[in-house]
Write an enzyme that holds these catalytic residues in place. Structure first.
Site, PDB file in Angstrom:
ATOM      1  N   LEU A 276     -29.678  13.686   7.211  1.00  0.00           N
ATOM      2  CA  LEU A 276     -30.250  13.029   6.046  1.00  0.00           C
ATOM      3  C   LEU A 276     -30.884  14.010   5.084  1.00  0.00           C
ATOM      4  O   LEU A 276     -31.258  13.641   3.981  1.00  0.00           O
ATOM      5  CB  LEU A 276     -31.321  12.037   6.503  1.00  0.00           C
ATOM      6  CG  LEU A 276     -30.786  10.681   6.991  1.00  0.00           C
ATOM      7  CD1 LEU A 276     -31.910   9.842   7.529  1.00  0.00           C
ATOM      8  CD2 LEU A 276     -30.070   9.953   5.850  1.00  0.00           C
ATOM      9  N   ARG A 277     -30.990  15.277   5.513  1.00  0.00           N
ATOM     10  CA  ARG A 277     -31.757  16.203   4.699  1.00  0.00           C
ATOM     11  C   ARG A 277     -31.131  16.385   3.318  1.00  0.00           C
ATOM     12  O   ARG A 277     -31.823  16.490   2.318  1.00  0.00           O
ATOM     13  CB  ARG A 277     -31.908  17.543   5.407  1.00  0.00           C
ATOM     14  CG  ARG A 277     -33.136  18.289   4.931  1.00  0.00           C
ATOM     15  CD  ARG A 277     -33.181  19.691   5.463  1.00  0.00           C
ATOM     16  NE  ARG A 277     -33.567  19.715   6.871  1.00  0.00           N
ATOM     17  CZ  ARG A 277     -33.285  20.725   7.679  1.00  0.00           C
ATOM     18  NH1 ARG A 277     -32.642  21.764   7.228  1.00  0.00           N
ATOM     19  NH2 ARG A 277     -33.643  20.693   8.934  1.00  0.00           N
ATOM     20  N   GLY A 278     -29.812  16.415   3.290  1.00  0.00           N
ATOM     21  CA  GLY A 278     -29.119  16.594   2.025  1.00  0.00           C
ATOM     22  C   GLY A 278     -29.428  15.480   1.050  1.00  0.00           C
ATOM     23  O   GLY A 278     -29.755  15.715  -0.120  1.00  0.00           O
ATOM     24  N   THR A 281     -33.018  15.693  -0.178  1.00  0.00           N
ATOM     25  CA  THR A 281     -33.203  16.766  -1.150  1.00  0.00           C
ATOM     26  C   THR A 281     -32.607  16.375  -2.496  1.00  0.00           C
ATOM     27  O   THR A 281     -33.183  16.643  -3.552  1.00  0.00           O
ATOM     28  CB  THR A 281     -32.527  18.060  -0.659  1.00  0.00           C
ATOM     29  OG1 THR A 281     -32.911  18.293   0.678  1.00  0.00           O
ATOM     30  CG2 THR A 281     -32.920  19.223  -1.519  1.00  0.00           C
TER      31      THR A 281
END
Lengths: 339, 557
Positions: A276-278, A281
């Site tokens: 989920l980091r993408g 961000t």
């Protein structure tokens, strides 16, 4: 300190400048990695940005850059602040981590002078403490010693630096925006480190002749009369600094509407980015850009502008695929969102 | 220009002229790459430089193999303990402030040191964060990077160097006299000069903007604060841009004259960039462009030496130490451990005897050790004849497969191609995918088959890799047939004799080799070549990249 080439005088390289400004607006995005050809002004841009950072409240005399708002009563023990604490305004810290830095200077160690002259155990904060609440910049990051990289990763993960030496145990917060730059021809960056960066940009030498000439001219003018060049650029510099400062204040009120959220999720799904980091961000960057553009809510235009920098280092790599990550993202954007 | 003067005299005069200008502003011009054999000519060039430096300006030499502390300075342990307070020791960089640091054997510079020097050139100062010291010291210096033969200087430094001089192949007693700038020509404004130099650099295929900027600085120095003249620009274009040219610029006329034409009416009215491009073109001896380009690209750090690991192998130089516990294969670095412990003795020991040296766990330093599998695979590719394009594509595939793996395995890859009369270093050892793609793309095929030249270049490269502490592995993609000898003569017999002679040398030097037969139908020549090399022979009529890579994997164990 010798004058630094002004950020506002950098010709072109819009994506790099935008990424750096976004990172300055929202430190939570996770920093910027700049890859690029030699002589494209990577470190010039980063060092230029350092001059544009706003002031934040600091505790006077505190060597750990404690946030007065966060810990109202006291700083880290031994930080050097005198009671009662006084709050002052100081620029967001910007720390350069030079190649060849040793571990003791990065994490902090015993103060050599105090040990030798008084036989006393005094903790001397390292670069991580100095960078707390600010920027930590590493030029030629792909040449950094592995064990220093491991240290940085560890601290970046926990937000805290713990040093135990000579019977002394110090623990202090270390949250910083990591900015790295390097030339991919000098070797690839370790994937674990690349993951840490929120944004990643690729800079190329301009191919347009007029632009190339302008770069050479301005750089030459700067070399001839540094003080004069900087003075002539002062107003433009103030404008950018004000824009960053105001965007920081506006950030909390800037909204990402549901339809933009949905479109971001669709793009990440189409690209198959891990975790989920993408996506997170991408949204934060779109919001920071909206704040920079003085918009109350993020739009598709913001999303489009930041998608390559937020996602290009999160794609699964295929060494035989000649298509660069940027092209893959652009293709996916066109497919998912339409032209 | 005096028509009686030949190319040699011109280049020597240029080199002497460059020494004078460099002495005037070493820091502004950042560095000179001086490619010359160790000997009287090189010494005379250095002496000329030194003599032209302002009185009192330091002129230091970096002893090969110096450690980081010697370079940057650090804690003077002896003085520190004697004085009872931290005493910093100045490093060579600080000592050379305001002058010049000569770097012998620049091609062997560790990548971290190269990057460190580059950072110092950029900042004009050393930023030190080492061993309890945190300080900045002025270091406005210029570097002379000495190099010999074909071995490239680290690209990060070569890029910053204003001047690349090549004194190889000149007589030791050749005259080294700067001449007066003749044929100065009309005045040129600064804006015009910047534009013309940038345009000329672009026309020569120079991607970076630094060379144009450096050329401008050099021209300004040449003009000594007076007005810029066209003659200044022509000369700096020849000196700064020509050695970096990646392609022969399109000549303004059918064929460029052998040397700049006498100044006169024929130059009037023509655009300045054209004249500069012409100046560059005349400085490019035909056929040398590829050699220039290969040297010019420089050696990228390639990851391994970048982290100082490659130096720590059994054959490499020591890579220093880092804090850590010995054991598990990690060896104690005794003297570094003692040094680390020394400053803290007062803290640890009671003020009275018994005086004993107290070591704590935190003091322990371990030697940094390179994992044993530091291999450089040198691909030697037959690019001659009609099938060349296909074979190159295959070699490219193999190189990329190796690189993709090398991320984990720390392998570097270099590519040598041979065709026509000569062999060419297409890709210096690298681990970078980016660089590999760029280097291999667009090599033309066709022409004769100088197999011996290809093997000889691979052999020299393999020797150079050994000196870097790496294990070379030569992989020849060929059908084993040769028709061009080392000296360029055509004919199957001499060509084969030469190739077999080089093969015997490679074998005698103990370089591991593999011959991959790429002919459509396996031929005896490839097997014979493999036998001469003591190599493994693989017949892969259609050398598929992953099969080559798999074969090499086995080789590396």
């Amino acid at each position: 300190m010798a004058p630094v080439y002004p950020f506002s005088a950098i010709v072109g390289q819009e994506e790099m400048k935008r990424a750096l400004m976004i990172a300055a607006v929202d430190p939570g995005i996770g920093g910027v990695m700049i890859f690029g050809d030699r002589g494209t002004g990577k470190s010039t841009a980063v060092r230029g940005l350092a001059r544009l950072l706003p002031r934040i409240p600091m505790v006077e005399g505190c060597r750990f850059n404690c946030d007065p708002a966060e810990d109202a009563e006291r700083c880290v023990p031994g930080c050097g602040a005198v009671a009662p604490r006084r709050v002052v305004q100081a620029p967001v810290p910007f720390v350069d981590l030079p190649l060849g830095a040793t571990e003791d200077r990065v994490v902090g160690a015993l103060d050599l002078e105090a040990a030798l002259t008084q036989g006393a155990r005094v903790f001397e904060p390292g670069l991580l403490a100095r960078a707390h609440r600010g920027f930590l910049y590493i030029d030629e990051i792909n040449l950094l010693d592995d064990h220093i990289v491991d240290l940085l990763l560890d601290v970046a993960q926990s937000g805290e630096n713990i040093v135990e030496r000579e019977g002394l145990s110090v623990r202090h917060p270390a949250r910083f925006v990591l900015v790295g730059s390097g030339n991919p021809e000098e070797g690839e960056l370790r994937p674990q480190l690349l993951d840490r960066f929120g944004l990643s940009v690729e800079v190329r030498t301009p191919t347009e002749l007029a632009e190339r000439i302008e770069v050479v001219r301005r750089r030459d003018a700067f070399d001839q009369d540094r003080a004069g060049f900087v003075a002539a650029q002062a107003a433009a510099e103030r404008r950018i600094a004000r824009r960053i400062d105001q965007a920081r204040r506006r950030l909390a009120q800037t909204v990402v509407p549901d339809d933009v959220l949905t479109q971001a999720a669709r793009l990440c799904l189409a690209l198959g980015t891990d975790g989920l980091r993408g996506e997170l961000t991408l949204l934060r960057a779109a919001r920071a850009l909206a704040a920079l553009e003085r918009r109350p809510e993020a739009q598709m235009a913001d999303l489009k502008a930041v998608a390559p920098m937020a996602l290009r280092h999160r794609l699964r790599r295929n060494p035989l695929d000649e298509t660069g990550s940027t092209a893959r993202i652009e293709r996916a954007m066109a497919e998912v969102w339409g032209p | 220009m005096n028509p009686a003067r030949d190319e040699t005299a011109l280049r020597l005069a240029d080199a002497a002229w460059a020494a004078r200008l460099f002495a005037r502003d070493p820091h502004g011009l950042q560095a000179v790459v001086l490619r010359a054999r160790a000997g009287p000519l090189r010494d005379r060039w250095l002496a000329l430089l030194r003599a032209t430096l302002p009185p009192g300006a330091p002129f230091r030499r970096l002893p090969p193999g110096s450690d980081t502390d010697r370079l940057t300075g650090g804690l003077d342990l002896e003085a520190t303990l004697a004085a009872g307070r931290p005493v910093p020791a100045a490093g060579l960089l600080a000592e050379a402030d305001g002058g010049i640091l000569v770097v012998p054997m620049a091609e062997r510079l560790a990548a971290t040191h190269a990057a460190l020097l580059a950072a110092v050139l950029d900042a004009g100062a050393i930023h030190l964060e080492r061993h309890g010291l945190s300080c900045r010291r002025p270091a406005r210096l210029g570097l002379v990077l000495l190099a010999e033969g074909d071995e490239p200087v680290p690209a990060i430094l070569a890029e910053r160097a204003a001047l690349w001089l090549d004194l190889e192949g000149f007589r030791a007693n050749a005259p080294l006299e700067p001449d007066a700038l003749d044929a100065l020509g009309p005045d040129v404004s600064l804006a015009e000069a910047a534009a013309a130099l940038t345009e000329a650099a672009a026309a020569c295929g120079i991607a970076s903007l630094r060379p144009a900027l450096m050329a401008l600085r050099l021209a300004r120095l040449a003009a000594r604060g007076g007005g810029l003249r066209r003659g200044h620009l022509e000369r700096v274009a020849r000196l700064v841009l020509a050695p970096r040219a990646q392609r022969r610029p399109e000549p303004a006329q059918e064929s460029p004259p052998p040397r700049p034409p006498a100044d006169g009416a024929d130059k009037e009215g023509r655009p300045l960039p054209d004249l500069l491009v012409e100046a560059v073109a005349t400085a490019l001896p035909p056929g040398l462009l590829s050699a220039f380009a290969a040297k010019a690209q420089g050696r990228s750090a390639g990851g391994d030496p970048a982290r100082g690991r490659a130096r720590a192998g059994l054959r490499g130089r020591p890579a220093g130490s880092r804090p850590g516990l010995p054991g598990n294969g990690r060896r104690l670095a005794l003297s570094d451990t003692l040094q680390a412990a020394a400053p803290w003795q007062r803290l640890r020991a009671p003020p009275r005897p018994p005086l004993r040296f107290r070591l704590h766990r935190d003091d322990l330093r371990i030697q940094r050790v390179e994992p044993p599998a530091a291999t450089t695979a040198v691909l030697v590719v037959d690019a001659s004849g009609s099938a060349a394009a296909e074979r190159l594509a295959e070699a490219k595939g193999a190189a990329e497969w190796l690189l993709a793996e090398s991320y984990v395995r720390r392998t570097e890859v270099a590519v040598v191609a041979f065709r026509g009369q000569e062999a060419q270093l297409l890709l210096p050892p690298t681990r970078s995918l980016t660089r590999a793609r760029r280097a291999i793309a667009g090599l033309p095929g066709g022409g004769g088959t100088p197999l011996a030249a290809g093997l000889e270049l691979a052999r020299r490269l393999a020797a150079a890799e050994r000196r870097r502490g790496r294990t070379p592995l030569v992989v020849a993609l060929t059908d084993g047939r040769a028709n061009v000898a080392l000296d360029g003569r055509t004919g199957r017999e001499p060509a084969r004799a030469d190739a077999w002679r080089v093969a015997a040398l490679l074998r005698a030097e103990g370089v591991a080799t593999t011959v991959i037969d790429i002919s459509a139908r396996p031929r005896p020549e490839a097997a014979e070549l493999a036998a001469a090399l003591g190599a493994r022979h693989l017949a892969l009529p259609r050398a598929e990249p992953h099969r080559i890579a798999a074969a090499l994997r086995e080789d590396r164990g």
